[in-house]
Design an enzyme around this catalytic site. Structure first.
Site, PDB file in Angstrom:
ATOM      1  CD1 TRP A  25      -2.224  -2.176   1.249  1.00 49.09           C
ATOM      2  CD2 TRP A  25      -3.415  -0.380   0.657  1.00 49.09           C
ATOM      3  NE1 TRP A  25      -3.497  -2.592   0.984  1.00 49.09           N
ATOM      4  CE2 TRP A  25      -4.265  -1.505   0.628  1.00 49.09           C
ATOM      5  CE3 TRP A  25      -3.939   0.867   0.339  1.00 49.09           C
ATOM      6  CZ2 TRP A  25      -5.599  -1.422   0.283  1.00 49.09           C
ATOM      7  CZ3 TRP A  25      -5.284   0.945  -0.006  1.00 49.09           C
ATOM      8  CH2 TRP A  25      -6.093  -0.194  -0.032  1.00 49.09           C
ATOM      9  CB  THR A  85     -13.889   3.964   8.656  1.00 46.52           C
ATOM     10  OG1 THR A  85     -12.737   3.288   8.140  1.00 46.52           O
ATOM     11  CG2 THR A  85     -14.754   4.486   7.518  1.00 46.52           C
ATOM     12  CG  HIS A  87      -9.753  -0.281   7.812  1.00 44.93           C
ATOM     13  ND1 HIS A  87     -10.074  -1.621   7.867  1.00 44.93           N
ATOM     14  CD2 HIS A  87      -8.675  -0.196   7.000  1.00 44.93           C
ATOM     15  CE1 HIS A  87      -9.238  -2.304   7.122  1.00 44.93           C
ATOM     16  NE2 HIS A  87      -8.368  -1.460   6.584  1.00 44.93           N
ATOM     17  NE  ARG A 126       6.795  10.907  11.155  1.00 43.04           N
ATOM     18  CZ  ARG A 126       6.327  12.133  10.914  1.00 43.04           C
ATOM     19  NH1 ARG A 126       5.975  12.486   9.704  1.00 43.04           N
ATOM     20  NH2 ARG A 126       6.212  13.022  11.888  1.00 43.04           N
TER      21      ARG A 126
END
Length: 156
Positions: A25, A85, A87, A126
């Site tokens: 991701w 959300t 999640h 980062r």
């Protein structure tokens, strides 16, 4: 900046086998993390392998398998960006708790290079890219190497 006060670690990886387990991701950020870890491990002299997984939720189970298959340490890299959300909270907790459990259950180090950020810019800051303030992937690799050496010395 959270990198202040960072210790100097012994990152000589001679004789160590390290597996990088990285999530897919947020490509630009995850590639930066991976580049930082690769650079540190290449300079260390460790034998390195890489495994890519779908995302941060999958890091613990694959990290455990890599350690059980003979790796001396794992560098776990992932990016979790807060959304609208809950999640984010579940995935961040599962990845963090899971990787901690893997290290304790196997008795081998897991370098924690999972970014949990509020937005993409915090991740870019980062990611170890040329314009980044920090190199979390490199720092996770350094921590994994240093801890593997300590454990090797303790075990004789």
């Amino acid at each position: 900046m959270s990198g202040e006060g960072m210790p100097e670690l012994d990152t000589d990886g001679t004789g160590l086998t390290v597996t990088i387990v990285s999530g897919l991701w947020h490509t630009r950020i995850s590639e930066g993390l991976l580049g930082g870890a690769r650079a540190v491990l290449a300079a260390s002299g460790a034998t390195v392998s890489e495994i890519q997984v779908a995302g941060s939720f999958e890091l613990p189970v694959v990290s455990k398998a890599a350690l059980e298959a003979g790796a001396d340490a794992v560098v776990a890299l992932g990016v979790i960006v807060r959304g609208e959300t809950p999640h984010f909270d579940y995935v961040a907790a599962a990845a963090t708790d899971g990787l901690t459990r893997v290290a304790l259950d196997t008795g081998k180090p897991v370098g924690f290079g999972v970014l949990t950020v509020d937005d993409e810019q915090q991740g870019l800051d980062r990611a170890g890219l040329p314009e980044s303030k920090e190199d979390v992937g490199g720092r996770a690799a350094e921590a994994a190497l240093a801890t593997a050496k300590i454990l090797r010395d303790l075990r004789g």
